[in-house]
Design a protein around this motif. Structure first.
Motif, PDB file in Angstrom:
ATOM      1  N   SER A  49     -15.281   4.878  -5.919  1.00 13.92           N
ATOM      2  CA  SER A  49     -13.843   5.652  -5.920  1.00 13.92           C
ATOM      3  C   SER A  49     -12.636   4.892  -5.847  1.00 13.92           C
ATOM      4  CB  SER A  49     -14.087   6.411  -4.656  1.00 13.92           C
ATOM      5  OG  SER A  49     -12.732   7.112  -4.588  1.00 13.92           O
ATOM      6  N   GLN A  50     -12.853   3.849  -4.893  1.00 12.36           N
ATOM      7  CA  GLN A  50     -11.488   2.713  -4.960  1.00 12.36           C
ATOM      8  C   GLN A  50     -11.287   1.971  -6.335  1.00 12.36           C
ATOM      9  OE1 GLN A  50      -9.256   2.584  -2.425  1.00 12.36           O
ATOM     10  NE2 GLN A  50      -8.132   1.271  -3.852  1.00 12.36           N
ATOM     11  N   GLN A  51     -12.446   1.552  -6.916  1.00 16.34           N
ATOM     12  CA  GLN A  51     -12.228   0.778  -7.977  1.00 16.34           C
ATOM     13  C   GLN A  51     -11.898   1.756  -9.248  1.00 16.34           C
ATOM     14  OE1 GLN A  51     -15.006  -2.761  -8.324  1.00 16.34           O
ATOM     15  NE2 GLN A  51     -13.707  -3.269  -6.566  1.00 16.34           N
ATOM     16  N   LEU A  52     -12.242   2.833  -9.296  1.00 22.91           N
ATOM     17  CA  LEU A  52     -11.935   3.840 -10.073  1.00 22.91           C
ATOM     18  C   LEU A  52     -10.379   4.191 -10.211  1.00 22.91           C
ATOM     19  CD1 LEU A  52     -14.992   6.046 -10.726  1.00 22.91           C
ATOM     20  CD2 LEU A  52     -13.941   4.603 -12.585  1.00 22.91           C
ATOM     21  N   LYS A  53     -10.124   4.508  -9.028  1.00 23.38           N
ATOM     22  CA  LYS A  53      -8.578   4.707  -8.551  1.00 23.38           C
ATOM     23  C   LYS A  53      -7.654   3.531  -9.267  1.00 23.38           C
ATOM     24  CE  LYS A  53      -9.244   7.792  -4.833  1.00 23.38           C
ATOM     25  NZ  LYS A  53      -9.145   7.793  -3.287  1.00 23.38           N
ATOM     26  N   GLU A  54      -8.077   2.366  -8.700  1.00 27.84           N
ATOM     27  CA  GLU A  54      -7.209   1.069  -9.222  1.00 27.84           C
ATOM     28  C   GLU A  54      -7.400   0.861 -10.717  1.00 27.84           C
ATOM     29  OE1 GLU A  54      -8.688  -2.342  -6.823  1.00 27.84           O
ATOM     30  OE2 GLU A  54      -8.615  -1.392  -5.101  1.00 27.84           O
ATOM     31  N   LEU A  55      -8.584   1.068 -11.380  1.00 27.92           N
ATOM     32  CA  LEU A  55      -8.443   0.932 -12.912  1.00 27.92           C
ATOM     33  C   LEU A  55      -7.568   2.024 -13.432  1.00 27.92           C
ATOM     34  CD1 LEU A  55     -12.337   0.328 -13.233  1.00 27.92           C
ATOM     35  CD2 LEU A  55     -10.524  -1.272 -13.730  1.00 27.92           C
TER      36      LEU A  55
END
Length: 139
Positions: A49-55
């Motif tokens: 979730s965090q990495q998709l938000k950052e991407l």
């Protein structure tokens, strides 16, 4: 004026244990869904979730939400994300070659998802050696 180092900028966009894998995964499949990707990659829900938000925040991935019941969300690469794929390919090929040079074990999934001819052309010798190590009875 505060100048931005281009190397620091790009590493900030793609750093994170799963970001490059997520980008390649979306590129390979055209789109991904959260739960399927979580299972396939074996990444925790929080990290994914965090990495998709950052991407998404960095403009590399677009989140598409469909107003259905149950709610359906897909992630696709933006044109900026697509532009990054050739650079990720170069890093992947370099990394596999370096791992082989150092005789370090390569994650078996690395060869399962990178099946396009561009990888085989560059890594056929390593892929063949790896397959022989995995299945020596075939020799």
């Amino acid at each position: 004026m505060n100048y931005v180092n281009p190397y620091h900028f790009v590493t900030n966009c793609i750093s994170g244990k799963w970001k490059m894998t997520i980008l390649h995964h979306i590129h390979h499949y055209g789109k991904i869904r959260f739960n399927e990707t979580k299972k396939t990659l074996g990444v925790s829900e929080k990290v994914l979730s965090q990495q998709l938000k950052e991407l998404t925040s960095d403009g590399l991935v677009e989140r598409i939400q469909y107003n259905t019941i149950p709610l359906k969300v897909e992630y696709i690469l933006t044109p900026l994300g697509e532009d990054l794929i050739p650079a990720l390919d170069i890093l992947y090929i370099w990394s596999v070659r370096r791992l082989a040079d150092l005789n370090l074990p390569i994650d078996p999934d690395a060869f399962k998802v990178h099946t396009e001819m561009k990888y085989e052309d560059q890594l056929m010798d390593i892929m063949d050696t790896y397959k022989q190590k995995q299945h020596p009875e075939g020799n």
